[in-house]
Design a protein around this motif. Structure first.
Motif, PDB file in Angstrom:
ATOM      1  N   ASN A  43      76.636  61.726  31.534  1.00 41.18           N
ATOM      2  CA  ASN A  43      77.060  61.576  30.008  1.00 41.18           C
ATOM      3  C   ASN A  43      76.933  62.637  29.507  1.00 41.18           C
ATOM      4  N   LEU A  44      78.407  63.029  29.233  1.00 40.83           N
ATOM      5  CA  LEU A  44      78.288  64.708  28.690  1.00 40.83           C
ATOM      6  C   LEU A  44      78.687  64.943  27.250  1.00 40.83           C
ATOM      7  N   CYS A  45      78.744  63.777  26.429  1.00 41.21           N
ATOM      8  CA  CYS A  45      79.023  64.105  24.979  1.00 41.21           C
ATOM      9  C   CYS A  45      77.766  64.512  24.417  1.00 41.21           C
ATOM     10  N   ARG A  46      78.165  65.558  23.374  1.00 45.50           N
ATOM     11  CA  ARG A  46      76.746  66.213  22.729  1.00 45.50           C
ATOM     12  C   ARG A  46      77.393  66.375  21.200  1.00 45.50           C
ATOM     13  N   CYS A  47      78.412  65.499  20.795  1.00 48.19           N
ATOM     14  CA  CYS A  47      79.193  65.548  19.517  1.00 48.19           C
ATOM     15  C   CYS A  47      78.241  65.403  18.334  1.00 48.19           C
ATOM     16  N   THR A  48      77.149  65.058  18.422  1.00 46.51           N
ATOM     17  CA  THR A  48      76.453  65.160  16.904  1.00 46.51           C
ATOM     18  C   THR A  48      74.829  65.551  17.315  1.00 46.51           C
ATOM     19  N   GLY A  49      74.603  65.918  18.522  1.00 43.48           N
ATOM     20  CA  GLY A  49      73.134  66.283  18.927  1.00 43.48           C
ATOM     21  C   GLY A  49      72.594  65.436  20.141  1.00 43.48           C
ATOM     22  N   TYR A  50      71.842  65.947  20.932  1.00 44.24           N
ATOM     23  CA  TYR A  50      71.132  65.346  22.131  1.00 44.24           C
ATOM     24  C   TYR A  50      69.806  64.892  22.037  1.00 44.24           C
ATOM     25  N   ARG A  51      68.971  65.618  21.314  1.00 40.63           N
ATOM     26  CA  ARG A  51      67.721  65.425  21.129  1.00 40.63           C
ATOM     27  C   ARG A  51      67.311  63.941  20.895  1.00 40.63           C
ATOM     28  N   PRO A  52      68.087  63.126  19.782  1.00 44.01           N
ATOM     29  CA  PRO A  52      67.719  61.875  19.689  1.00 44.01           C
ATOM     30  C   PRO A  52      68.069  60.691  20.784  1.00 44.01           C
ATOM     31  N   ILE A  53      68.715  61.358  21.724  1.00 47.93           N
ATOM     32  CA  ILE A  53      68.937  60.481  22.791  1.00 47.93           C
ATOM     33  C   ILE A  53      67.818  60.613  23.818  1.00 47.93           C
ATOM     34  N   ILE A  54      67.241  61.810  23.887  1.00 50.77           N
ATOM     35  CA  ILE A  54      66.078  62.031  24.787  1.00 50.77           C
ATOM     36  C   ILE A  54      64.995  61.331  24.031  1.00 50.77           C
ATOM     37  N   ASP A  55      64.960  61.447  22.755  1.00 51.87           N
ATOM     38  CA  ASP A  55      63.804  60.749  21.879  1.00 51.87           C
ATOM     39  C   ASP A  55      63.874  59.081  22.506  1.00 51.87           C
ATOM     40  N   ALA A  56      64.962  58.744  22.244  1.00 55.63           N
ATOM     41  CA  ALA A  56      65.182  57.067  22.658  1.00 55.63           C
ATOM     42  C   ALA A  56      64.921  56.771  23.967  1.00 55.63           C
ATOM     43  N   ALA A  57      65.170  57.712  25.005  1.00 53.31           N
ATOM     44  CA  ALA A  57      64.646  57.638  26.451  1.00 53.31           C
ATOM     45  C   ALA A  57      63.297  57.417  26.465  1.00 53.31           C
ATOM     46  N   LYS A  58      62.530  58.089  25.672  1.00 55.18           N
ATOM     47  CA  LYS A  58      61.060  58.068  25.561  1.00 55.18           C
ATOM     48  C   LYS A  58      60.548  56.785  24.926  1.00 55.18           C
ATOM     49  N   ARG A  59      61.296  56.542  23.900  1.00 61.65           N
ATOM     50  CA  ARG A  59      60.855  55.330  22.977  1.00 61.65           C
ATOM     51  C   ARG A  59      61.024  54.086  23.615  1.00 61.65           C
ATOM     52  N   MET A  60      62.188  53.859  24.458  1.00 60.92           N
ATOM     53  CA  MET A  60      62.611  52.511  24.920  1.00 60.92           C
ATOM     54  C   MET A  60      61.466  51.930  25.649  1.00 60.92           C
ATOM     55  N   GLY A  61      60.573  52.755  26.333  1.00 60.34           N
ATOM     56  CA  GLY A  61      59.441  51.935  26.987  1.00 60.34           C
ATOM     57  C   GLY A  61      58.389  51.494  26.240  1.00 60.34           C
ATOM     58  N   GLU A  62      58.223  52.226  24.886  1.00 61.80           N
ATOM     59  CA  GLU A  62      57.158  51.734  24.183  1.00 61.80           C
ATOM     60  C   GLU A  62      57.505  50.354  23.390  1.00 61.80           C
ATOM     61  N   LEU A  63      58.767  49.961  23.501  1.00 60.32           N
ATOM     62  CA  LEU A  63      58.940  48.723  22.560  1.00 60.32           C
ATOM     63  C   LEU A  63      58.683  47.545  23.506  1.00 60.32           C
ATOM     64  N   PRO A  64      58.693  46.170  22.951  1.00 60.17           N
ATOM     65  CA  PRO A  64      58.224  44.949  23.903  1.00 60.17           C
ATOM     66  C   PRO A  64      59.223  44.942  24.939  1.00 60.17           C
ATOM     67  N   ALA A  65      58.887  44.533  26.240  1.00 64.05           N
ATOM     68  CA  ALA A  65      59.722  44.731  27.515  1.00 64.05           C
ATOM     69  C   ALA A  65      60.640  43.430  27.402  1.00 64.05           C
ATOM     70  N   ALA A  66      61.831  43.886  28.110  1.00 59.66           N
ATOM     71  CA  ALA A  66      63.042  43.041  28.162  1.00 59.66           C
ATOM     72  C   ALA A  66      62.945  42.512  29.761  1.00 59.66           C
ATOM     73  N   GLU A  67      62.698  41.326  29.941  1.00 58.74           N
ATOM     74  CA  GLU A  67      62.771  40.848  31.425  1.00 58.74           C
ATOM     75  C   GLU A  67      64.344  40.982  31.825  1.00 58.74           C
ATOM     76  N   PHE A  68      64.336  41.454  33.236  1.00 58.49           N
ATOM     77  CA  PHE A  68      65.376  41.208  34.036  1.00 58.49           C
ATOM     78  C   PHE A  68      65.486  40.427  35.051  1.00 58.49           C
ATOM     79  N   ASP A  69      66.299  39.288  35.242  1.00 56.84           N
ATOM     80  CA  ASP A  69      65.934  38.148  36.116  1.00 56.84           C
ATOM     81  C   ASP A  69      66.748  38.592  37.379  1.00 56.84           C
ATOM     82  N   ARG A  70      66.240  39.385  38.300  1.00 55.82           N
ATOM     83  CA  ARG A  70      66.480  39.852  39.691  1.00 55.82           C
ATOM     84  C   ARG A  70      66.877  38.767  40.694  1.00 55.82           C
TER      85      ARG A  70
END
Length: 493
Positions: free
Chosen positions: A147-174
């Motif tokens: 995912n190459l776009c860096r139009c307005t900054g990349y750090r917030p996306i890295i932060d989101a990658a760390k944050r997503m696991g801290e939120l209430p889990a979403a089940e995936f029906d395998r």
């Protein structure tokens, strides 16, 4: 009668009967199904705006991987499951933790590429499902390498990658997906025809050989990471297509006569993973820098060497190690050195009816020194200006059996015979290396193009040989921290 293409999407079985075999998944999603969350940016598998996740059954388990939908032909999705950004919304209407994290961390940038980022992060989210350890920065960077776009900054996306696991889990029906896929698995060869163009997906090596013999001019398709661009960028008519990724006999990784044999249908990620078990220090960085995660998920090592690009990153190190290529046809098997396979620019030693069945990579030898280097304008997912590989055996301080191979320096990836001769039988010292560096100017006549000038290519090729010596010299070889800015720093008390 032609069989329809069948795949699982949004809880239902989709059947497609009238699309061209080269119609891409992205086109089908946006134009036929009107699911426009998936975006088109580059249409060549680079930018990541079109990223989706594809699931398929492997050994009774559901395997999920991010892919570029812009270069995946629809028939290759037969028997698989497709997930797009529309699938992330929860049943109660709430955002998925991946989406919520992007909102909270202000990671949406301008918004156009956000669905692709979300799907890459979703693939990581599923990979870490049930894992109490959050993803590290290295895992995040590798996940987002496509995912190459860096139009307005990349750090917030890295932060989101760390944050997503801290939120209430979403089940995936395998279980639901597995149930949907079980009825789609085919026992026989899949054949799909529209407008006098046929897509063949044989299931056995014998079927593949017979179809190839009957269609010697058909296009061989593996991961579509190169062939896909022949359609989306060059508008080429591929004629009949023979898809090799459904042949189980081409999916093996095994040791044969002291060499690691990798079948032509093995993905780049799996292939490099296997090779790096034997060459961890020498090839791990090349693995990480070879294209992007979605490209490595779908592309194959066999396809990479079969296409024979002069700027491909796999051929140089394989040639330096003395790798072999295994060709197959109805007449049997033929094995040759990979360096002998390339005759001229995009010209290979293949007989009618032959196809690449496997590559064989020599395992490490005692006394061997081996390194490979990639020079490009970007660290991630960029085409090399110069790709170098060096392998020598040291008998004390004397060089034996020197192999030097470069990509980007000639019409094919090939060795440097004069520089090798200048090394063989000589002491592994600075004077010997300087002499061999001079001979590189006679071994190659590089071109100037948009990636680099001929002067830059020659100078850096020579300097890489010197770097190889600095790393492997008998007296005080340079440590990793001295030559790689990404190397971990050792802190001493």
């Amino acid at each position: 009668m032609s069989d329809p293409i069948r795949f699982y999407y949004q809880g239902q079985i989709q059947q497609v009967s009238n699309a061209a075999p080269t119609r891409t998944l992205l086109q089908h999603l946006r134009e036929d199904l009107h699911c426009t969350g998936t975006k088109e940016g580059c249409a060549e598998g680079d930018c990541g705006a079109c990223t989706v996740v594809v699931g398929e059954m492997k050994h009774g388990q559901l395997e999920l991987q991010s892919v570029n939908s812009c270069i995946q032909f629809l028939p290759t999705l037969d028997g698989k499951a497709v997930f797009t950004v529309e699938d992330l919304q929860q049943k109660n209407g709430e955002l998925h933790p991946v989406q919520q994290a992007l909102v909270e961390c202000h990671g949406s940038q301008c918004g156009f590429c956000t669905p692709g980022f979300a799907m890459s992060l979703w693939s990581l989210y599923l990979k870490k499902e049930g894992d109490t350890v959050p993803p590290c920065r290295k895992e995040i960077d590798e996940t987002l390498s496509g995912n190459l776009c860096r139009c307005t900054g990349y750090r917030p996306i890295i932060d989101a990658a760390k944050r997503m696991g801290e939120l209430p889990a979403a089940e995936f029906d395998r279980a639901a997906v597995i149930s949907g896929l079980q009825g789609l698995q085919r026992g026989e060869m899949f054949s799909y025809t529209t407008d006098a163009q046929t897509f063949y997906a044989p299931r056995t090596l014998q079927q593949l050989a017979e179809v190839r013999e009957a269609n010697p001019k058909a296009t061989i398709l593996a991961g579509s990471t190169d062939v896909g661009l022949w359609v989306t960028k060059q508008m080429r008519d591929l004629g009949n297509i023979i898809y090799v990724r459904e042949v189980d006999q081409l999916k093996h990784i095994k040791t044969v006569d002291g060499m690691l044999e990798i079948g032509a249908a093995v993905s780049l990620n799996d292939a490099y993973g296997a090779v790096c078990q034997h060459y961890p220090d020498e090839l791990t960085e090349m693995w990480q820098r070879f294209a992007s995660q979605p490209i490595r998920n779908t592309g194959t090592l066999g396809g990479s060497v079969a296409n024979g690009s002069p700027i491909g990153d796999s051929a140089p190190w394989m040639i330096a190690l003395g790798a072999e290529i295994v060709l197959h046809s109805v007449r049997g098997q033929r094995v040759m050195l990979l360096e002998s396979f390339y005759l001229d620019y995009m010209k290979k030693d293949m007989q009618p009816g032959e196809f690449v069945a496997a590559v064989r990579i020599p395992l490490p030898k005692a006394g061997q020194q081996f390194r490979t280097y990639k020079l490009a304008k970007r660290y991630d997912q960029d085409i090399s200006a110069v790709c170098a590989a060096f392998a020598i055996n040291l008998d004390g301080d004397i060089v034996r059996d020197a192999h030097i191979a470069f990509g980007g320096m000639a019409a094919t990836s090939r060795r440097a015979p004069l520089a090798e001769a200048a090394l063989n039988g000589q002491a592994w010292n600075e004077a010997t290396v300087k002499n061999a560096m001079a001979f590189l100017a006679q071994d190659y006549t590089p071109l100037t193009d948009m990636r680099a000038s001929n002067t830059y290519r020659m100078q850096t090729a020579q300097n890489l040989l010197r770097r190889f010596w600095l790393e492997t010299r008998i007296d005080a070889p340079l440590k990793l921290q001295a030559i790689n800015v990404f190397a971990p720093v050792t802190v001493t008390a």
